[in-house]
Design a protein around this motif. Sequence first.
Motif, mmCIF file in Angstrom:
data_model
loop_
_atom_site.group_PDB
_atom_site.id
_atom_site.type_symbol
_atom_site.label_atom_id
_atom_site.label_comp_id
_atom_site.label_asym_id
_atom_site.label_seq_id
_atom_site.Cartn_x
_atom_site.Cartn_y
_atom_site.Cartn_z
ATOM 1 N N ASP A 165 0.815 -1.220 0.000
ATOM 2 C CA ASP A 165 0.000 0.000 0.000
ATOM 3 C C ASP A 165 0.849 1.271 0.000
ATOM 4 O OD1 ASP A 165 -2.254 -1.518 -0.061
ATOM 5 O OD2 ASP A 165 -2.843 -1.194 2.026
ATOM 6 N N LYS A 166 2.137 1.147 0.310
ATOM 7 C CA LYS A 166 3.028 2.305 0.316
ATOM 8 C C LYS A 166 3.818 2.437 -0.988
ATOM 9 C CE LYS A 166 3.684 2.367 5.330
ATOM 10 N NZ LYS A 166 4.683 2.325 6.451
ATOM 11 N N ALA A 167 3.540 1.570 -1.938
ATOM 12 C CA ALA A 167 4.315 1.527 -3.175
ATOM 13 C C ALA A 167 4.345 2.876 -3.883
ATOM 14 C CB ALA A 167 3.730 0.468 -4.117
ATOM 15 N N ASP A 168 5.552 3.306 -4.253
ATOM 16 C CA ASP A 168 5.699 4.521 -5.049
ATOM 17 C C ASP A 168 7.015 4.449 -5.814
ATOM 18 O OD1 ASP A 168 7.811 5.259 -3.320
ATOM 19 O OD2 ASP A 168 6.574 6.598 -2.143
ATOM 20 N N GLY A 169 7.288 5.479 -6.592
ATOM 21 C CA GLY A 169 8.503 5.494 -7.394
ATOM 22 C C GLY A 169 9.681 6.133 -6.710
ATOM 23 N N GLY A 170 9.618 6.238 -5.379
ATOM 24 C CA GLY A 170 10.703 6.837 -4.619
ATOM 25 C C GLY A 170 11.164 5.934 -3.495
ATOM 26 N N ASP A 171 10.805 6.292 -2.251
ATOM 27 C CA ASP A 171 11.277 5.528 -1.099
ATOM 28 C C ASP A 171 10.791 4.083 -1.114
ATOM 29 O OD1 ASP A 171 12.626 7.710 -0.110
ATOM 30 O OD2 ASP A 171 11.002 8.335 1.236
ATOM 31 N N TYR A 172 9.620 3.827 -1.651
ATOM 32 C CA TYR A 172 9.041 2.481 -1.641
ATOM 33 C C TYR A 172 9.006 1.875 -3.042
ATOM 34 C CZ TYR A 172 7.780 3.498 3.162
ATOM 35 O OH TYR A 172 7.834 3.817 4.495
ATOM 36 N N ILE A 173 10.098 2.057 -3.768
ATOM 37 C CA ILE A 173 10.150 1.553 -5.138
ATOM 38 C C ILE A 173 10.173 0.023 -5.186
ATOM 39 C CG2 ILE A 173 12.687 1.649 -5.324
ATOM 40 C CD1 ILE A 173 12.274 2.608 -8.234
ATOM 41 N N SER A 174 10.757 -0.630 -4.170
ATOM 42 C CA SER A 174 10.747 -2.094 -4.136
ATOM 43 C C SER A 174 9.323 -2.620 -4.037
ATOM 44 C CB SER A 174 11.577 -2.616 -2.965
ATOM 45 O OG SER A 174 12.948 -2.363 -3.161
ATOM 46 N N SER A 177 7.713 -2.323 -7.438
ATOM 47 C CA SER A 177 8.190 -3.398 -8.303
ATOM 48 C C SER A 177 7.463 -4.705 -7.998
ATOM 49 C CB SER A 177 9.698 -3.565 -8.112
ATOM 50 O OG SER A 177 10.188 -4.639 -8.886
ATOM 51 N N ALA A 178 7.345 -5.028 -6.700
ATOM 52 C CA ALA A 178 6.645 -6.254 -6.310
ATOM 53 C C ALA A 178 5.180 -6.214 -6.739
ATOM 54 C CB ALA A 178 6.749 -6.450 -4.801
ATOM 55 N N LYS A 179 4.571 -5.042 -6.636
ATOM 56 C CA LYS A 179 3.161 -4.886 -7.009
ATOM 57 C C LYS A 179 2.950 -5.192 -8.494
ATOM 58 C CE LYS A 179 -0.558 -1.633 -5.893
ATOM 59 N NZ LYS A 179 -0.840 -0.307 -5.287
ATOM 60 N N ILE A 180 3.852 -4.689 -9.337
ATOM 61 C CA ILE A 180 3.754 -4.963 -10.774
ATOM 62 C C ILE A 180 3.955 -6.453 -11.038
ATOM 63 C CG2 ILE A 180 4.789 -4.513 -13.032
ATOM 64 C CD1 ILE A 180 3.172 -2.165 -11.819
ATOM 65 N N CYS A 181 4.906 -7.057 -10.345
ATOM 66 C CA CYS A 181 5.164 -8.488 -10.530
ATOM 67 C C CYS A 181 3.942 -9.331 -10.176
ATOM 68 C CB CYS A 181 6.352 -8.925 -9.676
ATOM 69 S SG CYS A 181 7.938 -8.261 -10.200
ATOM 70 N N LEU A 182 3.272 -8.983 -9.087
ATOM 71 C CA LEU A 182 2.096 -9.738 -8.675
ATOM 72 C C LEU A 182 0.936 -9.540 -9.637
ATOM 73 C CD1 LEU A 182 2.354 -9.099 -4.828
ATOM 74 C CD2 LEU A 182 2.681 -11.283 -6.007
ATOM 75 N N GLN A 183 0.866 -8.371 -10.259
ATOM 76 C CA GLN A 183 -0.209 -8.107 -11.215
ATOM 77 C C GLN A 183 -0.053 -8.922 -12.492
ATOM 78 O OE1 GLN A 183 -0.055 -3.848 -11.755
ATOM 79 N NE2 GLN A 183 -1.056 -3.409 -9.792
ATOM 80 N N GLN A 184 1.169 -9.325 -12.832
ATOM 81 C CA GLN A 184 1.398 -10.052 -14.081
ATOM 82 C C GLN A 184 1.697 -11.533 -13.827
ATOM 83 O OE1 GLN A 184 4.745 -7.813 -15.671
ATOM 84 N NE2 GLN A 184 6.224 -9.087 -14.585
ATOM 85 N N GLN A 185 1.158 -12.067 -12.727
ATOM 86 C CA GLN A 185 1.527 -13.417 -12.311
ATOM 87 C C GLN A 185 1.132 -14.507 -13.305
ATOM 88 O OE1 GLN A 185 -1.667 -14.878 -9.127
ATOM 89 N NE2 GLN A 185 -0.814 -12.875 -8.586
ATOM 90 N N GLU A 186 0.184 -14.234 -14.188
ATOM 91 C CA GLU A 186 -0.204 -15.249 -15.176
ATOM 92 C C GLU A 186 0.714 -15.248 -16.389
ATOM 93 O OE1 GLU A 186 -2.500 -17.484 -14.509
ATOM 94 O OE2 GLU A 186 -2.764 -16.494 -12.576
#
Length: 477
Positions: free
Chosen positions: A402-411, A414-423
């Motif tokens: 929920d804290k994902a962003d392109g700065g301090d919480y960039i990891s 990245s994980a959020k995008i990976c989980l979205q493309q799991q198929e």
Amino acid sequence: MKQTRILALVLAVVMCLGIACLAGCGKKKNAADFVIPEGGFDVNTPITIKFYHTMGSNLRDVLDRYVIEFNKLYPNITVEHEQVGSYDDVRDQIKTEITVGNQPNIAYCYPDHVALYNLAGAVTTLDSLIASDMTVTRKDGSTETLGLTQAQIDDFIKGYYEEGKEFGDGKMYTLPLSKSTEVLYYNKTFFDQHGLTVPTTWDELENLCAQIKAIDPDCIPLGYDSESNWFITMAEQQGSAYTSATGDEKFLFDNEQNRAFVARFREWYQKGYVTTQELSGGYTSELFTKAESEAGNSYMSIGSSAGATHQRPDKVDEKYPFEVGIATIPQLNAAAPKVISQGPSLCIFKKDNPQEVLASWLFVKFLTTTVEFQAEFSMASGYVPVIKSVENNAIYKGEFLDKADGGDYISALSAKICLQQQEAYYTSPAFNGSSVARDQVGLLMQECLSSTWTGDIGAQIKRAFEKAVAECKYQAG
């Protein structure tokens, strides 16, 4: 080339004198299913298992906490774990230890490592363990099913789970522990300023590179870290042959479709649209995080999802120079995406004492199916959890995703995008020689993109492909 052939010959001799002397040089032993003892796991007899990995201190701390949790269930199992350098160091040490029967019980592995160990038939197949409905009674009197329930199997991200079967015989050799993939990092601030759209296809990416080049003629719009991944992913996306773990012909990548995309990307390189890790002399994140005022900077970078913090520029006056966006890599068909699966799995080695194998299985099962461990390990490592239910874990979701962003919480982004493309995840066939193919297609990409060829470029590319296939066959024996 002469030096390469001499080195390959030396490696082949070492292989035949080492692991392959147990199984016949270069020939995989037939895998027999593990036979579960009639009495199942003995919860009362002390068992010690050894686990080789590459974890740094932060990940070892997470592992140690969960070894304690595991021992609350199985106090008779002592887990001794050891950091053994890099992934290649783990492979090389085990390769030596197998020759004297002193291999560990569990190890971090990549598919080509398992294919190597299988020359000696040293890896336990997991099928009978996964399928077992035997009840195991823990020390405290609680119980669990020895095997995986259907719910547990369904909870694994399919592409990660299926990697364990990529060895040509349909048997299961590994379970995934933590994974990464490739993602597209882009300078969101620059994109927003110039009204640019994040590409979803390679055609869109080509047009976008031309737009960016018109805005900043001194830049290289895109950096792609891994030439090997680029080649293998394109073959997967277009459904063209790459390699095969079965049949006499293993190296299938010399075909018209593959030559066509290499020719296309050569044109991109010649126009200054793209560079790669080897061609630029370093990770392309170094170009991506450069200041816009520096020549040779880039505005997009395709690299590992686990390396997100390296794709973020350093702060200047307590602020990031630009915001990083992350997206799925471009596709040939955006409706049917294909993205490479990377990161360590776990394999279990054969032992004379079946209780060691059972103890190892219970620990591997614990690590791969325990939501809390998967969540903590992911947050500490930057890798992606391998089970879907982690997304619903309160800590992982609330304190990370929920804290994902392109700065301090960039990891987290990245994980959020990976989980979205799991198929979308895929893996390539694994066999003795698959790592050679990976290396050779990477070298092939480098040569074809950067060579100052004249005349018939198609013929030059064809010769480069033929040379790469010949080298694969030579090194694989």
